[in-house]
Every structure is written in structure tokens, then in C-alpha cells.
Design a protein around this motif. Sequence first.
Motif, mmCIF file in Angstrom:
data_model
loop_
_atom_site.group_PDB
_atom_site.id
_atom_site.type_symbol
_atom_site.label_atom_id
_atom_site.label_comp_id
_atom_site.label_asym_id
_atom_site.label_seq_id
_atom_site.Cartn_x
_atom_site.Cartn_y
_atom_site.Cartn_z
ATOM 1 N N ALA A 200 -7.129 5.393 5.199
ATOM 2 C CA ALA A 200 -6.443 4.155 4.834
ATOM 3 C C ALA A 200 -6.079 4.167 3.349
ATOM 4 C CB ALA A 200 -7.325 2.953 5.164
ATOM 5 N N LEU A 201 -7.014 4.599 2.528
ATOM 6 C CA LEU A 201 -6.758 4.640 1.088
ATOM 7 C C LEU A 201 -5.715 5.717 0.765
ATOM 8 C CD1 LEU A 201 -7.305 3.666 -1.763
ATOM 9 C CD2 LEU A 201 -9.340 5.110 -1.838
ATOM 10 N N VAL A 202 -5.791 6.840 1.448
ATOM 11 C CA VAL A 202 -4.793 7.898 1.260
ATOM 12 C C VAL A 202 -3.392 7.341 1.537
ATOM 13 C CG1 VAL A 202 -3.873 10.033 2.304
ATOM 14 C CG2 VAL A 202 -6.297 9.883 1.683
ATOM 15 N N ARG A 203 -3.265 6.581 2.621
ATOM 16 C CA ARG A 203 -1.943 6.051 2.998
ATOM 17 C C ARG A 203 -1.463 4.979 2.024
ATOM 18 N NH1 ARG A 203 -1.924 6.491 9.512
ATOM 19 N NH2 ARG A 203 -2.376 8.711 9.457
ATOM 20 N N LEU A 204 -2.404 4.153 1.586
ATOM 21 C CA LEU A 204 -2.048 3.123 0.602
ATOM 22 C C LEU A 204 -1.508 3.783 -0.666
ATOM 23 C CD1 LEU A 204 -2.233 0.026 -0.059
ATOM 24 C CD2 LEU A 204 -4.471 0.517 -1.047
ATOM 25 N N ARG A 205 -2.208 4.810 -1.110
ATOM 26 C CA ARG A 205 -1.792 5.522 -2.329
ATOM 27 C C ARG A 205 -0.478 6.251 -2.109
ATOM 28 N NH1 ARG A 205 -6.024 6.354 -6.138
ATOM 29 N NH2 ARG A 205 -5.019 8.267 -6.813
ATOM 30 N N ALA A 206 -0.334 6.858 -0.936
ATOM 31 C CA ALA A 206 0.894 7.593 -0.636
ATOM 32 C C ALA A 206 2.090 6.637 -0.616
ATOM 33 C CB ALA A 206 0.762 8.304 0.708
ATOM 34 N N TYR A 207 1.857 5.448 -0.076
ATOM 35 C CA TYR A 207 2.937 4.457 -0.022
ATOM 36 C C TYR A 207 3.369 4.068 -1.442
ATOM 37 C CZ TYR A 207 5.570 0.295 1.291
ATOM 38 O OH TYR A 207 6.566 -0.630 1.453
ATOM 39 N N ALA A 208 2.387 3.795 -2.283
ATOM 40 C CA ALA A 208 2.686 3.408 -3.664
ATOM 41 C C ALA A 208 3.447 4.528 -4.374
ATOM 42 C CB ALA A 208 1.394 3.090 -4.411
ATOM 43 N N TYR A 209 3.002 5.728 -4.119
ATOM 44 C CA TYR A 209 3.623 6.898 -4.750
ATOM 45 C C TYR A 209 5.068 7.048 -4.289
ATOM 46 C CZ TYR A 209 3.949 11.653 -6.561
ATOM 47 O OH TYR A 209 4.318 12.754 -7.256
ATOM 48 N N ALA A 210 5.247 6.996 -2.949
ATOM 49 C CA ALA A 210 6.581 7.211 -2.375
ATOM 50 C C ALA A 210 7.560 6.118 -2.803
ATOM 51 C CB ALA A 210 6.483 7.274 -0.855
ATOM 52 N N HIS A 211 7.047 4.907 -3.018
ATOM 53 C CA HIS A 211 7.929 3.801 -3.404
ATOM 54 C C HIS A 211 7.929 3.554 -4.908
ATOM 55 C CE1 HIS A 211 7.500 3.215 0.899
ATOM 56 N NE2 HIS A 211 8.583 2.473 0.850
ATOM 57 N N ASP A 212 7.241 4.439 -5.612
ATOM 58 C CA ASP A 212 7.196 4.336 -7.067
ATOM 59 C C ASP A 212 6.723 2.949 -7.515
ATOM 60 O OD1 ASP A 212 7.321 5.539 -9.453
ATOM 61 O OD2 ASP A 212 9.476 5.303 -9.766
ATOM 62 N N GLN A 213 5.709 2.451 -6.826
ATOM 63 C CA GLN A 213 5.140 1.159 -7.201
ATOM 64 C C GLN A 213 3.706 1.356 -7.670
ATOM 65 O OE1 GLN A 213 5.362 -1.450 -3.828
ATOM 66 N NE2 GLN A 213 7.571 -1.242 -3.628
ATOM 67 N N ARG A 214 3.234 0.363 -8.412
ATOM 68 C CA ARG A 214 1.835 0.433 -8.821
ATOM 69 C C ARG A 214 0.950 0.171 -7.608
ATOM 70 N NH1 ARG A 214 0.564 -3.269 -13.887
ATOM 71 N NH2 ARG A 214 1.138 -4.806 -12.339
ATOM 72 N N LEU A 215 -0.162 0.906 -7.566
ATOM 73 C CA LEU A 215 -1.091 0.777 -6.454
ATOM 74 C C LEU A 215 -1.537 -0.669 -6.274
ATOM 75 C CD1 LEU A 215 -2.714 2.292 -4.322
ATOM 76 C CD2 LEU A 215 -4.429 2.806 -6.062
ATOM 77 N N ARG A 216 -1.840 -1.326 -7.374
ATOM 78 C CA ARG A 216 -2.356 -2.696 -7.274
ATOM 79 C C ARG A 216 -1.297 -3.658 -6.728
ATOM 80 N NH1 ARG A 216 -2.542 -4.480 -13.634
ATOM 81 N NH2 ARG A 216 -3.135 -2.346 -13.949
ATOM 82 N N ASP A 217 -0.010 -3.371 -7.002
ATOM 83 C CA ASP A 217 1.052 -4.249 -6.494
ATOM 84 C C ASP A 217 1.215 -4.080 -4.991
ATOM 85 O OD1 ASP A 217 1.468 -5.167 -9.040
ATOM 86 O OD2 ASP A 217 3.029 -3.697 -9.488
ATOM 87 N N VAL A 218 1.173 -2.830 -4.545
ATOM 88 C CA VAL A 218 1.256 -2.579 -3.104
ATOM 89 C C VAL A 218 0.060 -3.245 -2.413
ATOM 90 C CG1 VAL A 218 1.251 -0.816 -1.299
ATOM 91 C CG2 VAL A 218 2.494 -0.409 -3.439
#
Lengths: 245, 240
Positions: A200-218
Amino acid sequence: MPISDRRLQLWDLVVEQARGSPAAVGHVGAVGIAVVCVDATAVAVTLAASPREVVYTSDQVAEELEELTMTLGEGPGVDALTDGPALAADLNDTSCQLRWPMFAPAAVALGVRAVFALPLQVGGIHLGVLDLYRSEPGSLDREQFTDALLLADTACALLLDAGVGAGDGRRPEEAGLQHPEVHQATGMIVAQIGVSAAIALVRLRAYAYAHDQRLRDVAANVVARRLRFPPETRAATDPGDHHSA
Amino acid sequence: MTKVSDMAQPPLSDVFIEMADTLVDDFDVLDFLHTLTERCVELLGVTAAGLMLTDGAGNLQVVAASSERTRLLELFQLQTDEGPCVDCFRTGTAVSVDDLTTARRWPRFTTAASQAGFAAVHALPMKLRTEVIGALNLFETEPGALDQEKLRVGQALADIATVGLLQQRAIHARDVLTEQLQAALNSRVLIEQAKGLLAERLQIDVAQAFTILRSTARNHNRKLSDLAQALVDGTERVQA
């Protein structure tokens, strides 16, 4: 120096150590020797298939100690897998001898007097352990301990982001981020797609990375229920494919 | 759970007996600290209480609060950078702001605290001999000083929290203290993960999830962190 600056400095050292190849936990271990002033380091990770897989040892001594830990099933490196840091400033101390009756004398016989084992963990997610070995007894001073913690966090981030934008040199976001939403969102994603907390954390981080957003915002969007995993635009029947989302 | 406002203030001795009873048992440190912040609210008549601990790198992090309202937690967490808690932590002495509207020292913190409806704030150090490991933070909706007696009780509660953190093991070594602090901070992250999981599964908000998590642990005589780990591992489920 502010902690964020120190984090950056250490990341630069890790990248330097990688010499052009993608930064990995082994490079973190190698940096540990110089900055924390120890003689040897090792990184072991926990995988579903095996409770302890050694992925990096700096030298022969580290290798022997990791093997010892594995064979005996005890030692700071075992405790740190589940219980938080295990700091053994002098393995000859009675407290250490009582805590690790087999490991402590055996490690001393191999020429090691101090072991500092730092968990690679994010809350309930246990990824592995960073072991630091020194032939001289004595505690880590505050700066050394801070650096060790920062390196452990960097190792966590690298393990979580393996395969995500590997090698593009971007510094991974902190794993132990102080924003509670990140960890709440991790738990929510576990419930949403039925994966382990680590995934779950891997996917959350991957999403933030792929969308160029800050992890905390996602994460804040997940907690506010503005974002679901997999996002509603994706086929809900395809929970396995999320890295591309 | 019973609301604080519904309850009469418990006698001081009862609270200390409750804490002492917990400390001699095998107990969950986060649950213990959480109870302690609730007792602070009851005994001292303050609106909210929170405990911040150092992470070993000199930063403060929230580990327990009398209410898990997100806005309140954010207010505590804001003090990673500035605020009475940080000053208290750095100096090892109590810091009291009797009227936030006249405080100039921490512009970001005072603005946020005022917006959240607070008028006064107090911070008491958590000290182990020479080492400061955190601070107990008290919030009030009315301006005014805490009287000397309440400050003394508050400090005693902060001291109990410190002792609670050191748990079973010998406390002479700084390394042991460091280990315990790190473990407590990681437990806090674990609790957040479990809160999120429950919130999603039961379609409730994260503060409610915490209440359920805690009461379930209590009712089944489980450590809060053990239950949280079992939930996160998927080996156990909790019903609403």
C-alpha cells in the motif's frame, strides 16, 4: 545544521557511492561506515519467503556477523527487526551478555565490541535492518545517531521505491515522514485494495512520484476520500496494476 | 467512551494509583500515554493535552493527545518548528503563555492556536535527570495562568509519562532511553496506519477509528500496538 540539509548531504554521499548506477541500500550501508564512524555495516531485508535476507555486507567481518545472527537467531539485528533500534555500546557489558547470551560473546570473539542495529521500518511495516559494527566500544554520539537514523530512513525509501523511476537520480521522499496522513492513507489503501501495508505504501509513493506530487498531498487526498486506490477511473477489477496509475 | 465533560474530576490519588497500577503491569506505552493526557484534562481542567517526544535528532513529534481530532494533532505537530513546546524542550523549563493574543514569539503557532479556539497554552518539560526527552502541552480556551498547584500536578504527570516510557528496562543508559523513544515514535506511526485501515473499512473518520481501536484493545485485554499490528498485518479484524 537543519535536519533536512543533513538529509540532502547524506543523499549526495549515497549517490556518489553509487557511481552512476541507481542508488540502492548497499550504497547506504557503505556511506554508513564513514559518517557514523563504524568499521563494518550490513543490510538485511525481510521478504515474504525468508525472514531475513542479507543484501549487503561491507566486508568479511560484517558477513560473518550476519551469518552469526542468522544461525543463532539472536542479536541486536534480530531485535531491531521488530522492536526498534537495538544499541549495544559494549558487548562485554553484563546487560548485553544477558540480552544476547550467545551472540554477544561470539561477536566479541570476532573482534566486534559495539553493534548498532537500526530497523528499516515504517510503523507496522518491517522492511529489514541496518547493522553497524565497530571494533571499539562506546555509544554513538548524537550526530552519529542522527546520521544513522537518516541513513536507515533513506534505505527504507529506496526499498519502497525500488523499480519506481529507478536511476533517474531523484531523491526519494522520506519514509518516516512526520505527516500522520501518509500513514493513515497507507492503512486506508490496505483496506481499499486488500494488499499488505508495505505494498500500500509502495503504491502511494509510486502514485505521488508518477504524478509529481508531494507524498503528503496525495495522502491528504486519500484521507479526505478524494482519491481512492485504484482511482475510480481505472478498472476496479484490476487491482494488481497500479504502478502505472 | 464517556466524554470528559460528563465526568466529575477524579481525585488526584485515584489517578496516581491508576498510573502506578499500569506501570507495574505489562502495558502498552502509547495507551498509557494517551490515558495520561486524558487525566491531565480532567485533573487540571484544561481543554486539551498532548505529549511531544524527541526523535533523537532533536525534533519533537506528537505521540499522544487527549483528543485525536486532526486539527488538534496538527496544532501539536506545528510545534516541530516553533512554539512553547519547542522552547520548553530546548530549555528544560516550563513555558506558559497566559494569553495567546499578546504572544509575539511564535507567529505561526499563535495564529493557528487562536484559529483553533485556544487562548492560553502551557508546556511542561519531560526530563530524565539532565536529559529533556519531550514536553507535556496543555491548551486552554480561556486566557489565564495555571495556578501553582495545577502546575505541580501537571509536572508530576509529565514525570510519570517519562517513567512510563522507560518501561521494564534499566534506565541508567542513554542508549536504552533512545531505543524506547524510537520505539514509541514508531508505534505512533503504526497506530496511524491502523486508524486509516479501520476508518476505511468501517467508513468512519480517523478520530472515531482511534476510539474503536482503543476500546477494542481494552475490551479484549490487548496491547494497543499489538492489536494495531495485527490489523495492519491483516491477521485480525475489528467490528464496529
